[in-house]
Write a protein that holds these residues in place. Sequence first.
Motif, PDB file in Angstrom:
ATOM      1  N   TYR A   1       0.894  -1.269   0.188  1.00  0.00           N
ATOM      2  CA  TYR A   1       0.021   0.015  -0.122  1.00  0.00           C
ATOM      3  C   TYR A   1       0.962   1.213  -0.027  1.00  0.00           C
TER       4      TYR A   1
ATOM      5  N   ALA B   1      -3.142   3.572  -0.087  1.00  0.00           N
ATOM      6  CA  ALA B   1      -3.822   3.542   1.014  1.00  0.00           C
ATOM      7  C   ALA B   1      -4.773   4.861   1.224  1.00  0.00           C
ATOM      8  N   GLU B   2      -5.828   4.750   1.856  1.00  0.00           N
ATOM      9  CA  GLU B   2      -6.848   5.805   1.922  1.00  0.00           C
ATOM     10  C   GLU B   2      -7.022   6.143   3.546  1.00  0.00           C
TER      11      GLU B   2
ATOM     12  N   MET C   1      -9.033   3.902   6.069  1.00  0.00           N
ATOM     13  CA  MET C   1      -8.823   2.463   5.754  1.00  0.00           C
ATOM     14  C   MET C   1      -8.551   1.586   7.076  1.00  0.00           C
TER      15      MET C   1
END
Length: 251
Positions: A213, A242-243, A246
């Motif tokens: 990620y 990645a957000e 998450m």
Amino acid sequence: MPKLVILGTSDAVPDERHDNTHMLLLGEERRVLVDCASNPVMRLRQIGIEPNSITDIIMTHFHPDHVSGIPLLLMNMWILKRDKLLKLYGLEHTVRNMEQFLDAFEWSRWLDYPVEIKRLRELKMTLVMESSDFKIISFPVTHFVPTIGLRFEFPKSGKILAYTSDTAPTANVIWLAKDADILLHEASGSSSGHSSAAQAGEMARQAQVKELYLIHYPTGDFDSKSLVAEAAEHFDGPVALAEDFMEFDFD
Ligand SMILES: [Zn+2]
């Protein structure tokens, strides 16, 4: 139970959907915040976590986009009537500068709950902390100031998570991420102290991680949609951005 919640994913300049990179590791015994650039109280409340339930804060390095929120968080904890111990961890350079930063806010005049500061050795495989849910180990990485990357080992499931913090490609990233289930690798762009998405993919390949990620990536006006594709040219496993918010479970 152990899980990681991403609270921010951007590099030094955040936007409406991406706060500066920071994250929370939740276990039965300990709740560990990794870095604290902005005030994390809002983000913590959005995920239903009381700020005063945080037990530990790991500071990866003394740069404003990683630790400048700490004085305000400590002050918020005091106003919210914290009484239990808070532990801070960092390398000597990070801790020394943080103490001066807190002194500028005259923290000794208002802070009335216990704070313990642990200085980490700038060596490979330094044990940061151990609880029944996880073990956290630091490795020096290659950035403009002394910086650590982190390896999280979850003994019950045998899973491994690695987070590089800010770094150029270095053998220590391969060590800290060795055989990890998830590698969170910075992708702010190639320079002497940072990595490109392609370099993150290359590190993931060499460390033989399962999933990659990208984090700490350019957002807003600097947004680049090609990061995942760039990393995937160097790494065969799954790659994603990645957000914020998450979650990763390590049961
Ligand atoms: Zn930095």
